[in-house]
Design a protein around this motif. Structure first.
Motif, PDB file in Angstrom:
ATOM      1  N   VAL A 117       2.625  12.300  -6.140  1.00 48.47           N
ATOM      2  CA  VAL A 117       2.105  11.169  -5.373  1.00 48.47           C
ATOM      3  C   VAL A 117       2.982  10.956  -4.145  1.00 48.47           C
ATOM      4  O   VAL A 117       4.195  10.830  -4.253  1.00 48.47           O
ATOM      5  N   ILE A 118       2.338  10.893  -2.980  1.00 47.39           N
ATOM      6  CA  ILE A 118       3.050  10.687  -1.711  1.00 47.39           C
ATOM      7  C   ILE A 118       2.810   9.251  -1.262  1.00 47.39           C
ATOM      8  O   ILE A 118       1.684   8.888  -0.913  1.00 47.39           O
ATOM      9  N   THR A 119       3.869   8.431  -1.279  1.00 42.99           N
ATOM     10  CA  THR A 119       3.745   7.042  -0.852  1.00 42.99           C
ATOM     11  C   THR A 119       5.117   6.417  -0.613  1.00 42.99           C
ATOM     12  O   THR A 119       6.113   6.869  -1.179  1.00 42.99           O
ATOM     13  N   ASP A 120       5.141   5.398   0.231  1.00 45.76           N
ATOM     14  CA  ASP A 120       6.335   4.576   0.431  1.00 45.76           C
ATOM     15  C   ASP A 120       6.204   3.254  -0.308  1.00 45.76           C
ATOM     16  O   ASP A 120       7.147   2.489  -0.386  1.00 45.76           O
ATOM     17  N   LYS A 121       5.009   2.959  -0.823  1.00 49.91           N
ATOM     18  CA  LYS A 121       4.716   1.708  -1.503  1.00 49.91           C
ATOM     19  C   LYS A 121       4.969   1.850  -3.005  1.00 49.91           C
ATOM     20  O   LYS A 121       4.949   2.951  -3.542  1.00 49.91           O
ATOM     21  N   SER A 122       5.170   0.704  -3.673  1.00 50.46           N
ATOM     22  CA  SER A 122       5.240   0.746  -5.129  1.00 50.46           C
ATOM     23  C   SER A 122       3.805   0.858  -5.657  1.00 50.46           C
ATOM     24  O   SER A 122       2.881   0.253  -5.107  1.00 50.46           O
ATOM     25  N   LEU A 123       3.617   1.652  -6.691  1.00 54.21           N
ATOM     26  CA  LEU A 123       2.283   1.898  -7.221  1.00 54.21           C
ATOM     27  C   LEU A 123       1.850   0.761  -8.127  1.00 54.21           C
ATOM     28  O   LEU A 123       2.621   0.293  -8.958  1.00 54.21           O
ATOM     29  N   GLN A 124       0.584   0.327  -7.945  1.00 54.12           N
ATOM     30  CA  GLN A 124       0.030  -0.763  -8.730  1.00 54.12           C
ATOM     31  C   GLN A 124      -1.407  -0.447  -9.104  1.00 54.12           C
ATOM     32  O   GLN A 124      -2.114   0.235  -8.347  1.00 54.12           O
ATOM     33  N   VAL A 125      -1.826  -0.935 -10.253  1.00 54.23           N
ATOM     34  CA  VAL A 125      -3.207  -0.760 -10.702  1.00 54.23           C
ATOM     35  C   VAL A 125      -4.145  -1.406  -9.683  1.00 54.23           C
ATOM     36  O   VAL A 125      -3.882  -2.495  -9.190  1.00 54.23           O
ATOM     37  N   GLY A 126      -5.225  -0.699  -9.347  1.00 50.79           N
ATOM     38  CA  GLY A 126      -6.220  -1.212  -8.406  1.00 50.79           C
ATOM     39  C   GLY A 126      -6.046  -0.747  -6.977  1.00 50.79           C
ATOM     40  O   GLY A 126      -6.939  -0.944  -6.163  1.00 50.79           O
ATOM     41  N   GLN A 127      -4.896  -0.121  -6.652  1.00 50.47           N
ATOM     42  CA  GLN A 127      -4.688   0.368  -5.285  1.00 50.47           C
ATOM     43  C   GLN A 127      -5.668   1.495  -4.971  1.00 50.47           C
ATOM     44  O   GLN A 127      -5.992   2.316  -5.822  1.00 50.47           O
ATOM     45  N   GLU A 128      -6.129   1.513  -3.727  1.00 54.86           N
ATOM     46  CA  GLU A 128      -7.002   2.579  -3.252  1.00 54.86           C
ATOM     47  C   GLU A 128      -6.164   3.842  -3.010  1.00 54.86           C
ATOM     48  O   GLU A 128      -5.041   3.754  -2.509  1.00 54.86           O
ATOM     49  N   ILE A 129      -6.722   4.996  -3.359  1.00 58.72           N
ATOM     50  CA  ILE A 129      -6.036   6.274  -3.136  1.00 58.72           C
ATOM     51  C   ILE A 129      -7.012   7.254  -2.483  1.00 58.72           C
ATOM     52  O   ILE A 129      -8.214   7.022  -2.440  1.00 58.72           O
TER      53      ILE A 129
END
Length: 62
Positions: A40-52
């Motif tokens: 997973v490539i991201t700078d954000k913390s992962l949360q349920v419901g996030q768009e990918i």
């Protein structure tokens, strides 16, 4: 069989986040996939419901 495989960008949403990976559902009835966090490539913390968005291609048997 020789054909050019071009990845498609598919939208989806995060269903579950664990210490090991992320489970996402893909729109368009494409199903559910689970991937390790290192994929997973991201700078954000992962949360349920996030768009990918995920790139998918066909499977080629060799």
């Amino acid at each position: 069989m020789d054909c050019e495989l071009t990845p498609k960008l598919l939208p989806g949403k995060i269903l579950e986040v664990t210490d090991l990976g992320v489970k996402v559902t893909l729109k368009g009835r494409m199903g559910i996939i689970q991937v390790p966090l290192r994929s997973v490539i991201t700078d954000k913390s992962l949360q349920v419901g996030q768009e990918i968005r995920v790139y998918l291609s066909y499977i080629q048997v060799v």
